[in-house]
Write an enzyme that holds these catalytic residues in place. Structure first.
Site, PDB file in Angstrom:
ATOM      1  CB  THR A 121       6.864   2.329  -6.779  1.00  0.00           C
ATOM      2  OG1 THR A 121       6.361   1.777  -5.562  1.00  0.00           O
ATOM      3  CG2 THR A 121       6.199   3.673  -7.051  1.00  0.00           C
ATOM      4  CG  PHE A 147      -0.531   0.722  -1.082  1.00  0.00           C
ATOM      5  CD1 PHE A 147      -0.361   1.866  -1.849  1.00  0.00           C
ATOM      6  CD2 PHE A 147      -1.357  -0.287  -1.557  1.00  0.00           C
ATOM      7  CE1 PHE A 147      -1.006   2.000  -3.069  1.00  0.00           C
ATOM      8  CE2 PHE A 147      -2.007  -0.159  -2.776  1.00  0.00           C
ATOM      9  CZ  PHE A 147      -1.832   0.990  -3.536  1.00  0.00           C
ATOM     10  CG  ASN A 210       4.429   6.590  -1.849  1.00  0.00           C
ATOM     11  OD1 ASN A 210       3.711   6.274  -0.905  1.00  0.00           O
ATOM     12  ND2 ASN A 210       5.421   5.839  -2.266  1.00  0.00           N
ATOM     13  CG  PHE A 251       1.746  10.873   6.882  1.00  0.00           C
ATOM     14  CD1 PHE A 251       1.451   9.724   7.593  1.00  0.00           C
ATOM     15  CD2 PHE A 251       2.817  10.845   5.998  1.00  0.00           C
ATOM     16  CE1 PHE A 251       2.206   8.571   7.436  1.00  0.00           C
ATOM     17  CE2 PHE A 251       3.586   9.705   5.840  1.00  0.00           C
ATOM     18  CZ  PHE A 251       3.271   8.557   6.563  1.00  0.00           C
ATOM     19  CG  LEU A 252      -1.225  17.049   9.321  1.00  0.00           C
ATOM     20  CD1 LEU A 252      -2.438  17.783   9.895  1.00  0.00           C
ATOM     21  CD2 LEU A 252      -0.678  17.821   8.121  1.00  0.00           C
ATOM     22  CB  ALA A 254       6.119  20.077  11.619  1.00  0.00           C
ATOM     23  CB  CYS A 262       9.056   4.914  -0.793  1.00  0.00           C
ATOM     24  SG  CYS A 262       9.341   3.146  -0.799  1.00  0.00           S
TER      25      CYS A 262
END
Ligand code: UDX
Length: 436
Positions: A121, A147, A210, A251-252, A254, A262
């Site tokens: 990256t 990825f 990302n 990806f929610l 908390a 990364c």
């Protein structure tokens, strides 16, 4: 096809073994002698599910080898650069020392028609700057970002969501894209999207992905902060907004926030690069994403302090988890270890356990007490802090059993991964992140 992979860390070692597993002849090259020795003996030098199996198979088949001698790259048709691009010591920018060193080392061994495929990256513009040097040898440079997620790296490499190849325009670029298509033939024939683009877009796709993921996590963590002052519950909020397909629930999660090798350094490097390009304001929000993320680490620590009546001094705290995420032994920028170290700094007696990352943690933070056995680690704890959502804690730890081991019944769920009702019913004072 004959391939070389320069850099055998979390990315390169998996890439080399995965490419051998789909039938290529691969040599992995790294400057770290101990790592190369281990890989050459067929022993995975780090924990990554499925790696050990494909590594052993590759070595046994004779298709996969490892060496410290970069001359072994000669004769390969495609050379992957998979070295690290860590955060610079004195700024947010990516340190390109290893990418440049890999390219320099490779140059004398390149032949006309070879393809050099950058997987690391990098800040946008890196490939264009490297291309002329590579092309002097008659080889062609493409950028083919990776990825993979740690913990799923083998699957993500063999069967990725998408393949992206950035090339320079012209016949050499088109030929190189066709060669890469052949390398990834098994995935391409399964219908994996194969996106051919220019160098800058390929580099940007990776950092944009990302940045988006980090933003999604910090967004829900910002909502957790609001939930904390309003009595709302961020997990229910995430479930509710996640039903909207445009938003999605993934990806929610908390909690104590993102870490690893990364996301944190990539969003910082992106900010630094945007500033160099005179477009700092375009990604100024990433500074906020970073700040929210780091605040959540403080929040988890504060919850422990508050739960123990205002001080952790000389209190026994068991930290469940050291890796930055489950199914990995990677402790780079781990929120779990950050919390453990901070609590120790505040005078607590901290015991850390983790199914995979203890050796790495021990080397980096010898001041903490490490215990392999989870139940042993829980004994006599005044408070328990869960910071890596391993199944061993999330699913397999019975709160009634845990209560029989600890001295106190305080649990701080830094990943919102425990069943709060079951823990409360077992007599625990349960504290989540952004939860009632
Ligand atoms: C990430 C990208 O996902 C991957 O595509 C890229 O190639 C490398 O960077 P990785 O670092 O392996 O992969 O981990 P990822 O699964 O993205 O998780 C990153 C961090 O975010 C972890 O610390 C994880 O615990 C945290 N996280 C993830 C959350 O806090 N909440 C979530 O909802 C999801």
């Amino acid at each position: 096809m004959r391939l070389s992979v320069i850099g055998c860390g979390y990315l390169g070692a998996v890439h080399a073994a995965a490419m051998a597993s789909v039938g290529h002849e691969v040599v992995g090259i790294d400057v770290d002698e101990a790592k190369v020795r281990s890989l050459a003996e067929g022993v995975a030098p780090f924990f990554e599910p499925g790696l050990q199996e494909i590594l052993s198979e590759g070595i046994d088949s004779g298709r996969l080898s490892f060496t410290t001698d970069v001359a072994a790259a000669k004769g390969a048709q495609v050379h992957f650069i998979a070295v690290g691009t860590p955060q610079s010591k004195d700024s947010y920018a990516a340190d390109l020392t290893y990418v440049n060193a890999a390219a320099d080392a490779l140059l004398p061994h390149l032949s006309d028609g070879d393809v050099v495929a950058g997987k690391s990256t990098v800040p946008v513009g890196t490939a264009a700057a490297l291309a002329s040097r590579i092309e002097q040898t008659g080889a062609t440079l493409v950028w083919n970002p990776e990825f993979l997620r740690e913990g799923w790296a083998v699957k993500d490499t063999i069967d990725p969501d998408r393949l992206v190849v950035g090339t320079e325009s012209g016949a050499a670029g088109e030929r190189a894209a066709d060669i890469l298509r052949e390398v990834y033939h098994p995935a391409v024939t399964k219908g994996t999207p194969y996106i051919v683009t220019d160098l800058a877009t390929a580099e940007l796709v990776k950092v944009a992905a990302n940045a988006f993921l980090a933003t999604k996590i910090s967004f829900i963590n910002a909502m957790a902060e609001i939930a904390e002052v309003t009595g709302a519950d961020v997990t229910q909020l995430a479930d509710a907004i996640g039903h909207d397909e445009r938003i999605g629930r993934r990806f929610l999660g908390a909690g104590i926030g993102f870490g690893g090798g990364c996301l944190p350094k990539d969003i910082r490097a992106f900010s630094a690069r945007a500033e160099e390009l005179g477009r700092g304001e375009s990604v100024a929000f990433l500074r906020e994403v970073d700040a929210i993320n780091l605040r959540r680490r403080d929040r988890a620590i504060q919850l422990v302090i508050d739960a123990l009546g205002g001080s952790v001094f000389k209190r026994n705290i068991t930290v469940l988890g050291a890796a930055f995420k489950p199914h990995s032994d990677d402790i780079r920028d781990s929120p779990a270890l950050h919390a453990a170290v901070q609590l120790r700094g505040l005078g607590a007696w901290v015991t850390v356990t983790d199914p995979a990352a203890l050796d790495n943690a021990r080397r980096l933070h010898p001041q903490l007490n490490y215990v392999d056995d989870r139940d042993e680690a829980l004994r006599q704890a005044d408070a328990v802090l869960v910071v890596t959502e391993w199944d061993e804690y999330r699913r397999q730890l019975d709160p009634v059993h845990a209560a029989s081991l600890t001295a106190g019944k305080v649990v701080v769920d830094g990943r919102n991964c425990l069943g709060s009702t079951a823990w409360r019913e077992a007599g625990w004072a349960y504290y989540g992140m952004g939860r009632r």
